[in-house]
Design a protein around this motif. Structure first.
Motif, PDB file in Angstrom:
ATOM      1  N   ILE A 441       0.848  -1.194   0.000  1.00  0.00           N
ATOM      2  CA  ILE A 441       0.000   0.000   0.000  1.00  0.00           C
ATOM      3  C   ILE A 441       0.886   1.248   0.000  1.00  0.00           C
ATOM      4  CG2 ILE A 441      -1.785   1.282   1.262  1.00  0.00           C
ATOM      5  CD1 ILE A 441      -2.715  -1.388   2.455  1.00  0.00           C
ATOM      6  N   CYS A 442       1.931   1.245   0.825  1.00  0.00           N
ATOM      7  CA  CYS A 442       2.871   2.374   0.878  1.00  0.00           C
ATOM      8  C   CYS A 442       3.485   2.652  -0.489  1.00  0.00           C
ATOM      9  CB  CYS A 442       4.003   2.078   1.861  1.00  0.00           C
ATOM     10  SG  CYS A 442       3.491   1.938   3.560  1.00  0.00           S
ATOM     11  N   SER A 443       3.820   1.577  -1.204  1.00  0.00           N
ATOM     12  CA  SER A 443       4.540   1.716  -2.474  1.00  0.00           C
ATOM     13  C   SER A 443       3.654   2.173  -3.621  1.00  0.00           C
ATOM     14  CB  SER A 443       5.177   0.378  -2.855  1.00  0.00           C
ATOM     15  OG  SER A 443       5.980  -0.106  -1.828  1.00  0.00           O
ATOM     16  N   SER A 444       2.339   1.918  -3.523  1.00  0.00           N
ATOM     17  CA  SER A 444       1.483   2.135  -4.694  1.00  0.00           C
ATOM     18  C   SER A 444       0.427   3.234  -4.525  1.00  0.00           C
ATOM     19  CB  SER A 444       0.766   0.828  -5.051  1.00  0.00           C
ATOM     20  OG  SER A 444       0.007   0.362  -3.941  1.00  0.00           O
ATOM     21  N   LEU A 445      -0.123   3.401  -3.326  1.00  0.00           N
ATOM     22  CA  LEU A 445      -1.246   4.331  -3.139  1.00  0.00           C
ATOM     23  C   LEU A 445      -0.761   5.777  -3.181  1.00  0.00           C
ATOM     24  CD1 LEU A 445      -4.322   4.304  -2.639  1.00  0.00           C
ATOM     25  CD2 LEU A 445      -3.841   4.403  -0.182  1.00  0.00           C
ATOM     26  N   SER A 446      -1.360   6.575  -4.071  1.00  0.00           N
ATOM     27  CA  SER A 446      -0.980   7.988  -4.210  1.00  0.00           C
ATOM     28  C   SER A 446      -1.945   8.915  -3.486  1.00  0.00           C
ATOM     29  CB  SER A 446      -0.929   8.381  -5.693  1.00  0.00           C
ATOM     30  OG  SER A 446      -0.025   7.577  -6.400  1.00  0.00           O
ATOM     31  N   GLY A 447      -3.229   8.567  -3.493  1.00  0.00           N
ATOM     32  CA  GLY A 447      -4.208   9.429  -2.846  1.00  0.00           C
ATOM     33  C   GLY A 447      -5.557   8.752  -2.742  1.00  0.00           C
ATOM     34  N   VAL A 448      -6.383   9.252  -1.803  1.00  0.00           N
ATOM     35  CA  VAL A 448      -7.740   8.742  -1.620  1.00  0.00           C
ATOM     36  C   VAL A 448      -8.690   9.934  -1.539  1.00  0.00           C
ATOM     37  CG1 VAL A 448      -9.297   7.333  -0.229  1.00  0.00           C
ATOM     38  CG2 VAL A 448      -6.857   6.769  -0.317  1.00  0.00           C
ATOM     39  N   LEU A 449      -9.699   9.941  -2.402  1.00  0.00           N
ATOM     40  CA  LEU A 449     -10.720  10.993  -2.390  1.00  0.00           C
ATOM     41  C   LEU A 449     -12.019  10.379  -1.882  1.00  0.00           C
ATOM     42  CD1 LEU A 449     -11.341  13.997  -3.425  1.00  0.00           C
ATOM     43  CD2 LEU A 449     -12.412  12.847  -5.356  1.00  0.00           C
ATOM     44  N   SER A 450     -12.470  10.819  -0.721  1.00  0.00           N
ATOM     45  CA  SER A 450     -13.746  10.345  -0.179  1.00  0.00           C
ATOM     46  C   SER A 450     -14.788  11.422  -0.436  1.00  0.00           C
ATOM     47  CB  SER A 450     -13.613  10.071   1.316  1.00  0.00           C
ATOM     48  OG  SER A 450     -14.829   9.576   1.833  1.00  0.00           O
ATOM     49  N   GLN A 451     -15.972  11.044  -0.891  1.00  0.00           N
ATOM     50  CA  GLN A 451     -16.946  12.064  -1.249  1.00  0.00           C
ATOM     51  C   GLN A 451     -18.381  11.669  -0.942  1.00  0.00           C
ATOM     52  OE1 GLN A 451     -15.988  12.149  -5.616  1.00  0.00           O
ATOM     53  NE2 GLN A 451     -18.189  11.868  -5.861  1.00  0.00           N
ATOM     54  N   ARG A 452     -19.234  12.678  -0.860  1.00  0.00           N
ATOM     55  CA  ARG A 452     -20.681  12.529  -0.755  1.00  0.00           C
ATOM     56  C   ARG A 452     -21.314  13.542  -1.696  1.00  0.00           C
ATOM     57  NH1 ARG A 452     -18.473   9.385   1.937  1.00  0.00           N
ATOM     58  NH2 ARG A 452     -18.945   8.618   4.040  1.00  0.00           N
ATOM     59  N   LEU A 453     -22.528  13.259  -2.131  1.00  0.00           N
ATOM     60  CA  LEU A 453     -23.288  14.226  -2.912  1.00  0.00           C
ATOM     61  C   LEU A 453     -24.372  14.822  -2.029  1.00  0.00           C
ATOM     62  CD1 LEU A 453     -23.837  12.670  -6.463  1.00  0.00           C
ATOM     63  CD2 LEU A 453     -22.349  14.554  -5.827  1.00  0.00           C
ATOM     64  N   ILE A 454     -24.389  16.134  -1.918  1.00  0.00           N
ATOM     65  CA  ILE A 454     -25.432  16.802  -1.141  1.00  0.00           C
ATOM     66  C   ILE A 454     -26.238  17.712  -2.063  1.00  0.00           C
ATOM     67  CG2 ILE A 454     -24.193  16.712   1.046  1.00  0.00           C
ATOM     68  CD1 ILE A 454     -23.344  19.620   0.563  1.00  0.00           C
ATOM     69  N   ARG A 455     -27.480  17.956  -1.689  1.00  0.00           N
ATOM     70  CA  ARG A 455     -28.346  18.796  -2.515  1.00  0.00           C
ATOM     71  C   ARG A 455     -28.022  20.282  -2.320  1.00  0.00           C
ATOM     72  NH1 ARG A 455     -34.336  16.833  -1.185  1.00  0.00           N
ATOM     73  NH2 ARG A 455     -33.482  16.765   0.928  1.00  0.00           N
ATOM     74  N   ARG A 456     -28.078  21.024  -3.410  1.00  0.00           N
ATOM     75  CA  ARG A 456     -27.893  22.478  -3.359  1.00  0.00           C
ATOM     76  C   ARG A 456     -29.220  23.144  -3.010  1.00  0.00           C
ATOM     77  NH1 ARG A 456     -23.233  24.502  -6.066  1.00  0.00           N
ATOM     78  NH2 ARG A 456     -22.160  22.945  -7.363  1.00  0.00           N
ATOM     79  N   VAL A 457     -29.153  24.207  -2.214  1.00  0.00           N
ATOM     80  CA  VAL A 457     -30.343  25.000  -1.948  1.00  0.00           C
ATOM     81  C   VAL A 457     -30.761  25.680  -3.254  1.00  0.00           C
ATOM     82  CG1 VAL A 457     -31.225  27.028  -0.724  1.00  0.00           C
ATOM     83  CG2 VAL A 457     -29.801  25.379   0.478  1.00  0.00           C
ATOM     84  N   CYS A 458     -32.054  25.647  -3.562  1.00  0.00           N
ATOM     85  CA  CYS A 458     -32.572  26.247  -4.804  1.00  0.00           C
ATOM     86  C   CYS A 458     -32.257  27.743  -4.822  1.00  0.00           C
ATOM     87  CB  CYS A 458     -34.081  26.016  -4.897  1.00  0.00           C
ATOM     88  SG  CYS A 458     -34.856  26.844  -6.299  1.00  0.00           S
ATOM     89  N   SER A 459     -31.583  28.197  -5.866  1.00  0.00           N
ATOM     90  CA  SER A 459     -31.185  29.612  -5.960  1.00  0.00           C
ATOM     91  C   SER A 459     -32.383  30.528  -6.160  1.00  0.00           C
ATOM     92  CB  SER A 459     -30.190  29.801  -7.114  1.00  0.00           C
ATOM     93  OG  SER A 459     -30.767  29.372  -8.338  1.00  0.00           O
ATOM     94  N   ASN A 460     -33.501  29.961  -6.639  1.00  0.00           N
ATOM     95  CA  ASN A 460     -34.677  30.782  -6.917  1.00  0.00           C
ATOM     96  C   ASN A 460     -35.474  31.127  -5.660  1.00  0.00           C
ATOM     97  OD1 ASN A 460     -36.483  31.980  -8.994  1.00  0.00           O
ATOM     98  ND2 ASN A 460     -37.950  30.505  -8.181  1.00  0.00           N
ATOM     99  N   CYS A 461     -35.430  30.230  -4.662  1.00  0.00           N
ATOM    100  CA  CYS A 461     -36.226  30.477  -3.442  1.00  0.00           C
ATOM    101  C   CYS A 461     -35.351  30.463  -2.190  1.00  0.00           C
ATOM    102  CB  CYS A 461     -37.373  29.467  -3.326  1.00  0.00           C
ATOM    103  SG  CYS A 461     -36.842  27.733  -3.227  1.00  0.00           S
ATOM    104  N   LYS A 462     -34.055  30.745  -2.368  1.00  0.00           N
ATOM    105  CA  LYS A 462     -33.114  30.720  -1.240  1.00  0.00           C
ATOM    106  C   LYS A 462     -33.425  31.856  -0.263  1.00  0.00           C
ATOM    107  CE  LYS A 462     -28.684  30.189  -2.181  1.00  0.00           C
ATOM    108  NZ  LYS A 462     -27.289  30.525  -2.572  1.00  0.00           N
ATOM    109  N   VAL A 463     -33.404  31.526   1.030  1.00  0.00           N
ATOM    110  CA  VAL A 463     -33.643  32.515   2.079  1.00  0.00           C
ATOM    111  C   VAL A 463     -32.503  32.442   3.093  1.00  0.00           C
ATOM    112  CG1 VAL A 463     -35.178  33.248   3.947  1.00  0.00           C
ATOM    113  CG2 VAL A 463     -36.145  32.346   1.825  1.00  0.00           C
ATOM    114  N   GLU A 464     -31.940  33.604   3.455  1.00  0.00           N
ATOM    115  CA  GLU A 464     -30.883  33.644   4.466  1.00  0.00           C
ATOM    116  C   GLU A 464     -31.491  33.758   5.860  1.00  0.00           C
ATOM    117  OE1 GLU A 464     -28.241  36.839   3.571  1.00  0.00           O
ATOM    118  OE2 GLU A 464     -27.106  35.662   2.105  1.00  0.00           O
TER     119      GLU A 464
END
Length: 567
Positions: A441-464
């Motif tokens: 693993i030391c000799s071969s692994l260059s990087g690991v990207l862990s990810q999730r997909l989350i929903r974006r708040v709708c730009s048309n009805c966004k409220v702060e």
């Protein structure tokens, strides 16, 4: 790589501009690079570069094809011309007939260089066709004007379907007849088209003891459609199986198929999975729509620093990059985007996928088929005899695949793959659990990207709003840490189907394997220690990346808390 139509446009302009624009040939590579980077049409890029206006480009294309540029604004099209092409054909192929002269039907098309489609249309309509060149936005408006979409009411189709009774013992011929009834055909078509219009990623047909549920997934969330009667479950599912080329008499074993159709003039691929359950077959359609997925690293929504680190990794001559996360977290899209970025004629790229979801020009893609013994391990072993530079393995599932991937990386190849782990650091533990030695693993692994997909708040009805104490507690933040920042939520509107969300973005953590982390891996250090060292080295934890998305007004507290864990 440019598609066939874009190449034809470039070649046409190169010949036409040889005298008036001698520098155009030198700008072709810049145009190609911009098209691959942004996904913008070649004609738009040429205009943005100040070479030619859109009108000038269209005139040159029309002249080369011996036709004309059609202006829909100049005059209305006679109804008898419109009637020569029925609604379904016009919308499926994305065409509008504009004139009929000397037994030749002139027809406005999105791609005048797509001669195969023109031949198919000519055969279908029974007359000679001549394509005219048009602006795409004007063609879309003409389609909506002359061939408006009549959205059929699902409830009215359900009433037409009646209450015929079918069960598992029903005769196959009776089932075929029922599945080919007009109301059943229309119902299935409307379900698929509505889901595709709403940009669904999956369509679910689910029979239960007392009801039949149909749902589709948009931006990661499932929405239910008006349910048909339970008695219609078998003929509706049989209809789906017929159009996907599956055996409707086989209801005891899982089956996989494929449906190809056109919606709004664009090709859509549906991957079909049938699974026997206690109350009938559950069918899931995975929607593969090229126009929805933007295979561009910049479209993933990564921060500038993570994007730079990722680009540095994928251009390494050898090593392994693993993308991790649960099913549906966008791992495949990230890998495709990385491949598209490094796709160069000077390198040979091979992929082994289960299944091949999107065709990428210039890359050799191999579908995995366990039924005939074509596993990831066997495909990867065969790849090494094909003189590749870069390899994508859809998933590392076992020790054999992991071992060959490591061998490939150690012999001068760069390997991309995925793994099902919760975060970057636990990837190392998972590989060791598979039987991979830490020193490999030391000799071969260059990087690991862990990810999730989350929903974006709708730009048309966004409220702060000011974050509440409960919000801060859920995120384990203090008020001082978010001072000066507002949080956002979506009220719900027509554009987002009253959900408050529209679209998705990735939140990630990227662990780059440096010497300090290699020492820990070699010493078989606990996962927590590896994680802490990665954070010391500058890794932003996935929860923290999500908090940045909240502060930037891109998503909500609920989304980040739902998809990330606190440590």
């Amino acid at each position: 790589m440019l598609d066939t139509s874009s190449l034809a446009i470039i070649d046409t302009l190169k010949n036409a501009l040889a005298v008036t624009h001698p520098d155009f040939e030198n700008q072709i590579q810049e145009i190609t690079d911009e098209h691959e980077r942004s996904g913008k049409p070649v004609i738009e890029i040429i205009e943005n570069f100040g070479i030619l206006s859109e009108d000038q480009t269209l005139e040159i294309i029309a002249e080369s094809l011996g036709t004309v540029v059609w202006d829909f604004k100049s005059a209305d099209i006679d109804q008898h011309i419109i009637d020569m092409v029925d609604d379904n054909t016009a919308r499926s192929y994305g065409v509008v007939p504009v004139a009929f002269e000397d037994d030749v039907l002139k027809i406005a098309v999105k791609d005048p260089f797509d001669f195969q489609t023109l031949d198919s249309l000519s055969f279908l309509l029974g007359c000679t066709l001549q394509a005219v060149v048009v602006k795409i936005d004007l063609l879309e408006r003409a389609l909506n004007r002359y061939y408006p979409e009549h959205e059929e009411d699902i409830n009215s189709i359900i009433q037409e379907m009646g209450q015929k009774h079918f069960d598992e013992d029903s005769d196959v011929r009776d089932l075929e007849d029922a599945a080919n009834d007009a109301p059943i055909i229309r119902f299935v078509d409307v379900v698929m088209q509505q889901a595709i219009r709403d940009r669904a990623s999956d369509i679910h047909f689910e029979p239960f003891e007392k009801n039949f549920r149909i749902r589709y997934r948009v931006d990661g969330a499932l929405y239910e459609m008006p349910p048909p009667p339970k008695s219609m479950a078998i003929p509706v599912i049989s209809r789906v199986k017929i159009i996907s080329g599956l055996n409707i008499s086989e209801r005891r074993r899982p089956q996989d198929g494929r449906i190809q159709l056109r919606v709004g003039g664009r090709p859509i691929d549906l991957r079909v999975s049938c699974l026997p359950t206690s109350y009938g077959e559950s069918v899931v359609l995975r929607v593969l729509d090229r126009t929805v997925v933007n295979l561009d690293l910049e479209a993933l929504g990564l921060s500038d620093s993570i994007l730079k680190q990722l680009r540095d990794l994928i251009h390494l001559p050898n090593g392994i990059l693993l993308v991790t996360g649960p099913t549906g977290s966008g791992k495949t899209t990230t890998l495709y985007s990385a491949l598209k970025e490094i796709n160069d004629p000077a390198d040979k790229l091979l992929t082994a996928e289960d299944p091949v979801e999107y065709d990428i020009e210039g890359i050799m893609q191999v579908p995995i088929n366990d039924a005939v013994g074509m596993t990831f391990g066997k495909a990867l072993r065969a790849f090494l005899r094909q003189d590749p530079d870069r390899i994508l393995v859809g998933e590392i599932r076992d020790f054999e695949t992991a071992q060959i991937a490591i061998e490939a990386s150690l012999t001068g190849h760069f390997v991309f793959s995925t793994l099902h782990t919760n975060d970057s650091a636990s990837t190392v533990t998972r590989l060791i659990d598979m039987g991979v030695e830490p020193f490999l693993i030391c000799s071969s692994l260059s990087g690991v990207l862990s990810q999730r997909l989350i929903r974006r708040v709708c730009s048309n009805c966004k409220v702060e709003y000011e974050p509440t104490d409960e919000d801060l507690e859920r995120l384990q933040l203090t008020r001082d840490e978010v001072a000066g920042h507002k949080f956002c939520y979506g009220k719900g509107c027509k554009k987002c189907n009253n959900t408050g969300y529209k679209g998705r973005k990735a939140i990630v953590e990227l662990m780059v394997i440096d010497n300090s982390i290699r020492e820990l891996i070699y010493a078989n250090a606990p996962m927590a220690k590896i994680r802490d060292r990665a954070i010391e080295n500058g890794m932003l934890a996935i929860r923290d990346d999500g908090i940045l998305a909240i502060i930037n007004g891109e998503t909500s507290v609920d989304e980040v808390v739902k998809y990330t864990m606190v440590r």
